[in-house]
Structure formats: structure tokens, C-alpha cells
Design an enzyme around this catalytic site. Structure first.
Site, PDB file in Angstrom:
ATOM      1  N   GLY A   1       0.842  -1.194   0.000  1.00 59.43           N
ATOM      2  CA  GLY A   1       0.000   0.000   0.000  1.00 59.43           C
ATOM      3  C   GLY A   1       0.870   1.234   0.000  1.00 59.43           C
ATOM      4  O   GLY A   1       2.089   1.145  -0.072  1.00 59.43           O
ATOM      5  N   SER A   2       0.242   2.406   0.084  1.00 62.03           N
ATOM      6  CA  SER A   2       1.012   3.651   0.042  1.00 62.03           C
ATOM      7  C   SER A   2       0.095   4.842   0.257  1.00 62.03           C
ATOM      8  O   SER A   2      -1.114   4.770   0.059  1.00 62.03           O
ATOM      9  CB  SER A   2       1.721   3.830  -1.310  1.00 62.03           C
ATOM     10  OG  SER A   2       2.551   2.751  -1.626  1.00 62.03           O
ATOM     11  N   ASN A   3       0.712   5.961   0.645  1.00 61.12           N
ATOM     12  CA  ASN A   3       0.092   7.281   0.586  1.00 61.12           C
ATOM     13  C   ASN A   3       0.936   8.167  -0.314  1.00 61.12           C
ATOM     14  O   ASN A   3       2.158   7.991  -0.393  1.00 61.12           O
ATOM     15  CB  ASN A   3       0.052   7.947   1.971  1.00 61.12           C
ATOM     16  CG  ASN A   3      -0.651   7.124   3.024  1.00 61.12           C
ATOM     17  OD1 ASN A   3      -1.756   6.652   2.817  1.00 61.12           O
ATOM     18  ND2 ASN A   3      -0.005   6.957   4.177  1.00 61.12           N
TER      19      ASN A   3
END
Length: 769
Positions: free
Chosen positions: A219-221
């Protein structure tokens, strides 16, 4: 200034499968030249006159820091894990779970198929560009040179020192590694299913269960901030990928420079010779995992009386078979062999589950022909504006499973899901989908085959004109939700459903990320005047708010004050007054010193929340503030708190234990919490709370964090590589940045030659081969 001269004989390894275990051959000395300049925390800044030299320096530096992790990966790619580590253990890949035996069967089948060499033989843009080929060739030579000079018996890392499984790298290894990485959200999740697929027979029952594909734990932001959102009126970017902290899938921080041609700083996935997330002089970008579907299942209608043949448009087609034999180490140390037969269809590999006498399932991965990703990333690394980045992505169409969030020094912000997605129209989703937990299409009719677009680089995918994109001068964001609310002021709609949904509930992490931007632009977060600068972006990112607690804590405290004795899951009565006091005094943060964060996490786990605990449901008209409010009528609320108190007491864990005492890595307290709890700084320990009050070491989450401000005079950036630069436990750079992360401190980036040379810990090595 200290100089060290290393003269190297370059390893020349063929890119053919037969060379996988062949010894390296020496090439004429002097082909490659590079300068490895290291600054604080061991960060290498590679400088060379050409792409071959740049790859050589990068491969050499990477091997110095992380040879054992890569050596293990090479065993996986060769399909020999069972030979060295036994068949039953799990592989070294934390993103694609499979047993060693299944992995070996899968990798050897791919290797023997010759698929990757055939794809590499294509001219660019489908095959690698000349520059990419030179980078890869140099990278392999540099890695092998370090291995040759050091000798297996003198490798500093005890993990693989003197190990029989350490071998040189080949160019094909690099390409195959990237080829498998591109399929991380598709076929790589089906390794066990592909490797164990067997047709039903009189002596074996059918696998009637419909296949379910797990999702990769990635995942990531990311933020792309335009001139209307920044105080300096230039662009800014926040990169915050969430990837594994151990083994494969880690990032290596590096700067790659060819004067006048390339100057890019950021991170490269282990084993890849170029930067995937980073910045140039006037452009920065990051990636987040996209919601677009990467693979579709096809339900095959089998021919009567033959479970290895299927029917399409009324015509019978036989499955193709590929038999592989892999060496397997027994418990007594002896090596035997296991032979497996794999089955393929026109759509792709046949899976174990769902294979009966009448039906079977095959998986088609949209990246099964994609060797273009490195072309795209190198072109992005040579870009200096959002317009140039967009052109690079449209030219190569190689982004495998990721969104792109970018900004440039003119203040343009950009979001795109420019990833490779199967051309399945909304109409096909209505008429071709068959029942099942994952997207599966009817394989008995060509009407359900993937289509194509005139601007697509290859058949079967959507072209750039159909992909979701948004250009803004305020901001764009993504936290692994669909493109819909990349900017709530300009919702993205009308894109093919295969890319994601609209009008649906956002994750707590995504909601928090958008709220952080909203508060910063309004100047209501206590971080100074409205708008972002580098310091406020850093502080926003590591503010470690917990949105589930902000939404529910106060109501839970009121509830437990009114009900001081609650019933746990095992029906025993529990006094929760002390827990109420701890939660009431909690600062609603997940800092290392936060008291109450551990109790809150245990409450959510016991209550199976937070999603099931809300009273006010999701409202698509108000997606950023719903769902909300604690549903105190839900028995899970009281039972969850009582059970959490009961469990922590049984484990002899104080209810007010500071988070940093429980959540650690290599003995270092780590801030943050799991994303589904509502933390932007997503951190995932290995498993549940243990006796004594600690979680197993952090295994996944915020990995590389980059805050960069793009100005006409050049970039200003701060970074943290949370698990540090080297996986070698004997290295001084094994945990040095981890300690920074624990204290929420950042590394000021050195980008120009002057800045690099001025670093107090500057040292340089010249390598020639």
C-alpha cells in the site's frame, strides 16, 4: 576527501536460461567507470559518464549493502529453493506467499518457457531501450564484481557468508525479477494454485472450490501539491509507500547521475537498476498501489469426457502441458527430485481450485507481456516536468499496478492511474461475469475476451485516453482507494469500472489523508499559516493521528464510565474502570510515548472493528465524514473492551503501556499503527500482542518517506528510509535511519555536487571495470 580506486574485471553473463549457473567470464578491463559517493547514513550517489558505468556503480554499491537478500532472490528465480532450504518452508517473498516447492515449480516453468527472452527480443518500446539494456548490463557486472572481489567466504553478512547458494547474477535475472514484480497483483498471487493444478481423475477428487486470489500486502500514501496549496507557489510531493521491512520488496535509496543526461534521486526496489520513486531537478513523483484489476479469471467449460480440453465458441481446444522437475532437499540432507505438470489455456495458467470434470479456471494477467516498466521509469527519471512524465508514461504504458502522483516546480500537480489494465468494458462486466468471489469471465465465448484501444501499445489493454487522470493547481492524493476522490473538489467519474469504483466508502487512512490536507490548507492544524512548506509537510506526515480514535474514543469512554463492569467474549465480568481512565487520558496519537494506543488497538481487534462499530452509515453525499459515531447498542463494543482488558491482563501487559514499548523493530520503538485503524503512517507488526507486552517486530508499512519542495532553483527534500539502507546486521547502516524514524527525525537530502561533497560523512570510491 578520501579516494579509493578499485579496478575490476567485468563479469559478462549471457541472458539465456542455460547461463543461470554458469561461471562469469572476464571481459576487458576498463569498460565501466563510476564514482560511488556516500553521504550520511550510507546513502550512495552514483556518478558516471554513461548508462553502463552508472549501472555498474549502482550494482556494486547495492551488493556492498544487501548482497544476501539478492542472493536469496536469485535462488528463487532459478527455482532452487527446495534444493537448499527444503520444499515446505515459505519463500523469501513477503508479497507473494508460496511454499518453496510451489515457487520452484512456477519459476522453473516460466524459465523453461522462454517467455522473457522472447519479450526482451522485441524492439523498443515493447522491449528494453538501448539505455535500459546498458544499465542492466552494467548493474549485473557491478554486482558480480563485488561478489568476485569479496569472495563468498568473506561476505560481511553472516546470513549468506560461505553459503553454497550464493552465485553470480545474470542479465536475465534482472529482467525476470522485474517481470515477476509486474505481476505482483495478479499471477504472483496464484503461484500455489498454478503449481498444484491437477485434472480430476478416478483416483483423485475434483477441486470444486472456486478460486480466490489473495491481495499483495502492499500500500502507500502520496500527495501531489500544486502552487495553490504551497506557500512557495512551487510544487511539492509526499511519497510514503508501505512495503515489507524484511527481505524482498525493500527499497534501496540512491542517486543516479550522468551529467547532462540524468540526475534522479529516490529509491529503487532491490535488484532493479533505476529509481522507481523520486525526483529530478524540477519534478517529483510517487506511486500508490492502484485499485484497478490486474488479472481476470476465466471459467473454462470443459470438453465432455476430457478434463484437459475446453470449448470456445463451440470448438474444442486442448490445454497445453509443461512438465518440470525440481531438486528437493530431504530432512536428512539428501537431494531427490519432484516432477510436476502444469497446464495452460489460451487465457493463461489453469488453477487448482475449481477444476472439476465440467469446469476449470484459468488466470490471465495483464502484465504477462509487460517488460516495459523499466523503460517507463528511466524515461520518468529523465523528465523535468509533469508534461514530460505524462509523455513518458503514455509512450511506454508500462506502469504495472500503480497510480502516479506528481508535481513540478511550476506548481502543477498530477494524478493518474496510468497502469496496465485489462480491456474489459463495463458491458462485458455485466454480460460476461460468472458467479464467484473474484472477477471471473465466461471463457466459453470469444465475446468475453479482452478488447483493445487504438492508442494502446499492445492488444488487450486500455489505452491512455481511457485511464483516470487529474491535473490540478491545488492538490491530488491517493491512499490506495479508487481514483474517485483524488481531489474531492473534482471527483473523477466516467472511467471504466475495471479501474475502481465511485460513490463508495473510503478507507479511514484515505479519509485521514484528505483531512490532513484540508486542515493544512485552512491553517487549522496548529502548524502555522495556511499552506504547505517543507517543515509542515514533514510534521503533517508524521503527526501520527489515529482517525478511528478521533471518531470513537470519546463515546467509548462515556459508555464505559456508565458501564464500569462489562462482559467479555468468554462471558466473564471485567472491571473496565482503569481502562476508561487510560483511554480518557490518551493523546489520540500513535507516537512511541502514547499511552492508550496499545489498549485501543486491542479493543478494535477484540471488537472486530472499527468498520462494524459505526452507528451512522456511509453516505455517498458525505464521503469524508461517514461512517461515524459509536454504535453503543452493538454488543461488540462492550465485549470488545472487556476482552481487551482481560487479554492484556492475562499477558501481564499494563493497560497504559507506551506504544514504543510494544511496537518495535530491532529493539527500537516504532510510531504509527495499521492503516485500517486509521493511521496515515501505516505500520504493521508481525502478528498479535505477545506475553510481556510486545508485538513481533514490525514487518511491513511506511518504508521510504520523501517530502520534497520543487523550486526554480532546484529541489529541497527530506527523507527517511525507515528500515535503513542495509539488510546486513553487521553494517553501521542497518538501523541508523530506523532510530531517526523512531524520533521522527529526517535526513536532509544532498542533491547537488556541492551539497554531496559538503556532507560531514562524505566518502567516495571510484570503481572501474
Amino acid at each position: 576527501m578520501r579516494w579509493k580506486l578499485v579496478t575490476c574485471a567485468v563479469a559478462s553473463l549471457t541472458a539465456l536460461p542455460v547461463a543461470l549457473t554458469a561461471p562469469a567470464e572476464a571481459a576487458p578491463t576498463g569498460r565501466y567507470h563510476a564514482e560511488i559517493r556516500r553521504t550520511a547514513y550510507g546513502i550512495p550517489h552514483i556518478k558516471a559518464a554513461d548508462y553502463g558505468g552508472l549501472g555498474f556503480g549502482h550494482g556494486y554499491a547495492f551488493a556492498q549493502d544487501n548482497l544476501c537478500v539478492m542472493a536469496s532472490r536469485l535462488v528463487t528465480l532459478a527455482g532452487e529453493r527446495s534444493r537448499y532450504f527444503g520444499p515446505d518452508a515459505q519463500t523469501d517473498d513477503p508479497l507473494a506467499h508460496a511454499s518453496n516447492l510451489a515457487s520452484d515449480v512456477y519459476n522453473q516453468a516460466e524459465l523453461r518457457s522462454g517467455t522473457v527472452p522472447r519479450l526482451l527480443a522485441q524492439p523498443a518500446p515493447l522491449g528494453p531501450t538501448k539505455e535500459v539494456r546498458e544499465l542492466v548490463r552494467g548493474y549485473v557486472a557491478g554486482y558480480n564484481r563485488y561478489l568476485h572481489d569479496t569472495d563468498v567466504s568473506r561476505i560481511p553478512d553472516p546470513t549468506c557468508r560461505d553459503a553454497a547458494w550464493v552465485r553470480p547474477m545474470t542479465e536475465l535475472d534482472v529482467y525476470r525479477d522485474m517481470y515477476h514484480t509486474t505481476q505482483l497483483e495478479g499471477a504472483e498471487q496464484a503461484i500455489e494454485q498454478i503449481a498444484t493444478a491437477t485434472p480430476p481423475s478416478a483416483g483423485r477428487s475434483a477441486h470444486a472450490k472456486v478460486p480466490v486470489l489473495p491481495k499483495a500486502d502492499a500500500g502507500s500514501n502520496a500527495y501531489g501539491l500544486g502552487r495553490d496549496a504551497t506557500r512557495g507557489k512551487g510544487g511539492m510531493v509526499l511519497a510514503n509507500p508501505h512495503f515489507p521491512w524484511n527481505g524482498l520488496g525493500r527499497f534501496y535509496q540512491v542517486q543516479l547521475t550522468i551529467p547532462g543526461k540524468l540526475n534522479v534521486s529516490g529509491v529503487a526496489l532491490y535488484g532493479t537498476p533505476l529509481v522507481q520513486i523520486g525526483h529530478t531537478q524540477h519534478l517529483a513523483w510517487s506511486h500508490t498501489v492502484s485499485t484497478a484489476t490486474r488479472a481476470t479469471l476465466y471459467r473454462l467449460t470443459l470438453a465432455p469426457g476430457d478434463p484437459t480440453a475446453y470449448v470456445v465458441d463451440g470448438h474444442r481446444e486442448a490445454m497445453t502441458k509443461r512438465t518440470v522437475t525440481v531438486p528437493v532437499r530431504g530432512k536428512d540432507g539428501s537431494v531427490s527430485s519432484v516432477t510436476r505438470t502444469l497446464y495452460d489455456s489460451r487465457y493463461g495458467p489453469v488453477l487448482a481450485d475449481g477444476w472439476t470434470t465440467t469446469t476449470a479456471y484459468a488466470i490471465r494477467d495483464v502484465n504477462a507481456r509487460n517488460v516495459r516498466a523499466m523503460n517507463a521509469w528511466l524515461a520518468m527519471g529523465r523528465s523535468d516536468s509533469v508534461a514530460q512524465l505524462r509523455k513518458a508514461q503514455d509512450t511506454y504504458q508500462g506502469m504495472p499496478f500503480i497510480n502516479t502522483i506528481a508535481a513540478d516546480s511550476t506548481g502543477h500537480a498530477y494524478y493518474a492511474d496510468a497502469s496496465v489494465a485489462p480491456h474489459v468494458t463495463d458491458e462485458q462486466l455485466k454480460t460476461c461475469a460468472v458467479p464467484g468471489p473474484d472477477l471471473a469471465l465466461d471463457g466459453s465465448t470469444s465475446r468475453c475476451a479482452w478488447g483493445s484501444d487504438p492508442d494502446a501499445i499492445e492488444p488487450g489493454i486500455f489505452g491512455p485516453a481511457h485511464t483516470p487522470r487529474l491535473s490540478r493547481t491545488d492538490y491530488v492524493t491517493n491512499s490506495n482507494n479508487s481514483p474517485w476522490l483524488a481531489n474531492p473538489n473534482a471527483p473523477l467519474t466516467g472511467f471504466p469500472r475495471i479501474f475502481g469504483d465511485t460513490g463508495t466508502q473510503r478507507s479511514l487512512r484515505a479519509r485521514l489523508g484528505l483531512d490532513m490536507v484540508k486542515q493544512r490548507l485552512a491553517g487549522t492544524d496548529g502548524l502555522g499559516p495556511r499552506g504547505f512548506d517543507l517543515e509542515s509537510l514533514e510534521r503533517t506526515t508524521l503527526g501520527d493521528r489515529d482517525l478511528s480514535a478521533e471518531l470513537l474514543r470519546d463515546q467509548l469512554v462515556a459508555y464505559c464510565r456508565a458501564h464500569p463492569t462489562l462482559t467479555a467474549t468468554n462471558d466473564s465480568s471485567v472491571d473496565v474502570r482503569a481502562a476508561c481512565r487510560v483511554l480518557a487520558g490518551w493523546d489520540l496519537r500513535t507516537d512511541t510515548g502514547s499511552k492508550g494506543a496499545v489498549l485501543w488497538r486491542e479493543f478494535l481487534a477484540a471488537a472486530q472493528g472499527p468498520d462494524g462499530l459505526f452507528r451512522t452509515p456511509f453516505d455517498p453525499a458525505h464521503p469524508l465524514i461517514t461512517p461515524r459515531d459509536l454504535d453503543t447498542a452493538n454488543p461488540a463494543v462492550g465485549r470488545g473492551l472487556a476482552t481487551a482488558v482481560q487479554r492484556m491482563t492475562a499477558l501481564r501487559v499494563s493497560l497504559d503501556e507506551p506504544l514504543g514499548s510494544a511496537q518495535r523493530n530491532n529493539g527500537i520503538g516504532i510510531p504509527g499503527c495499521p492503516g485500517d485503524e486509521g493511521c496515515f503512517n501505516a505500520i504493521y507488526p508481525g502478528s498479535e500482542l505477545q506475553a510481556g507486552g510486545t508485538y513481533p517486530d514490525v514487518a511491513f508499512g511506511s518504508s521510504f518517506i520523501m517530502a520534497v519542495s520543487l523550486t526554480p532553483g532546484g529541489p529541497r527534500a527530506s527523507t527517511i528510509l525507515t528500515y535503513s539502507e542495509s539488510a546486513d546486521p553487521t553494517s553501521p547502516h542497518h538501523t541508523d535511519q530506523t532510530r531517526l524514524f523512531s524520533r521522527k527525525q529526517w535526513v536532509p537530502e544532498r542533491f547537488t555536487d556541492t551539497e554531496i561533497a559538503a556532507d560531514p560523512q562524505y566518502r567516495t570510491t571510484r570503481v572501474t571495470g
